[in-house]
Design a protein around this motif. Structure first.
Motif, short mmCIF file in Angstrom:
data_model
loop_
_atom_site.label_atom_id
_atom_site.label_comp_id
_atom_site.label_asym_id
_atom_site.label_seq_id
_atom_site.Cartn_x
_atom_site.Cartn_y
_atom_site.Cartn_z
N PHE A 1 39.42 34.26 37.06
CA PHE A 1 38.56 35.30 37.62
C PHE A 1 37.41 34.65 38.37
CE2 PHE A 1 35.48 38.84 37.31
CZ PHE A 1 36.27 39.90 37.70
N GLU B 1 43.98 35.38 41.29
CA GLU B 1 43.49 35.86 40.00
C GLU B 1 44.60 36.46 39.14
OE1 GLU B 1 38.81 36.78 40.90
OE2 GLU B 1 40.22 38.42 41.24
N GLN C 1 38.95 43.60 35.41
CA GLN C 1 37.92 42.69 34.91
C GLN C 1 38.59 41.40 34.43
OE1 GLN C 1 36.27 45.69 32.09
NE2 GLN C 1 34.33 45.31 33.13
N SER C 2 37.76 40.45 34.07
CA SER C 2 38.29 39.13 33.69
C SER C 2 39.15 39.19 32.44
CB SER C 2 37.12 38.17 33.46
OG SER C 2 36.28 38.63 32.43
#
Length: 226
Positions: free
Chosen positions: A96, A205, A87-88
């Motif tokens: 992200f 990312e 996840q971010s």
């Protein structure tokens, strides 16, 4: 080879008589090794590819000597090789991406978890009452693509000739070759609904973890190879 072996070349990238060829002739092993490294440099850039391969060491396993990731290697290399769901807010993650705006076949994606499946992914299924594990890699699809080119003709003492097919009619392997390239392309450059992302987006990312990454753009191919 660092990642590949004979077991990858089944299904849609089946290479016939591979076991016999590799036992009696090292030609395919030589080409597989060459194309594996070539592919890593294509998708990662020379610097990051060299950095990745430097994280391996030679160990003795059940089938003899093989390459294994060093025990003390940074966890980021396991994320790159084996995949990661994140996840971010997770460690190492920056930039992200909003997949709904990414423009690569994953429109209207609402996922807050991104899933990079890794350079190598394994799938275990039940086959005739027993568990069977199959391995896939974009490296194998690239090798198959190159193998199709290499086997389009054979070098002889009088020049290039088409291989003879006994009791069968030979046809072009272009459709399978292009399909292999496009699957390779999707694995590296694409993304899909459900948060499934390609290699290059995963690296972007995690940009600070893979600072030596050099992006090279390439495209899908049509049936004409364009």
């Amino acid at each position: 080879m660092y990642f590949l072996d004979n077991s990858f070349f089944t299904g849609d990238i089946f290479i016939p008589n591979l076991e016999e060829t590799c036992i009696k002739n090292v030609e395919f092993y030589k080409l597989m090794s060459k194309w594996e490294k070539e592919c890593l440099e294509l998708v990662l850039g020379k610097c990051l590819s060299d950095e990745l391969l430097s994280q391996f060491e030679i160990v003795t396993g059940e089938n003899g000597k093989e390459y294994k990731l060093k025990i003390d290697a940074d966890p980021k290399w396991s994320y790159l090789i084996d995949g990661r769901k994140y996840q971010s807010t997770d460690e190492l993650v920056i930039n992200f991406a909003d997949l709904s705006a990414y423009g690569c076949g994953c429109y209207e994606s609402k996922c807050t978890v991104h899933n990079w499946e890794g350079i190598v992914k394994e799938q275990t299924i039940l086959l005739q009452g027993a568990e069977a594990t199959f391995k896939e890699s974009f490296l194998a699809y690239y090798v198959y693509f190159m193998w199709c080119f290499d086997n389009a003709s054979k070098t002889t003492g009088v020049g290039e000739q088409m291989p003879e097919a006994k009791n069968s009619t030979g046809i072009t392997n272009k459709a399978k070759r292009i399909a292999a390239w496009n699957y390779f392309y999707t694995w590296v450059r694409g993304c899909q609904k459900g948060g499934k992302i390609g290699l290059h987006l995963f690296i972007k990312e995690h940009a600070e973890a893979f600072e030596s990454f050099e992006e090279i753009c390439f495209k899908n191919q049509n049936i004409y190879g364009l």
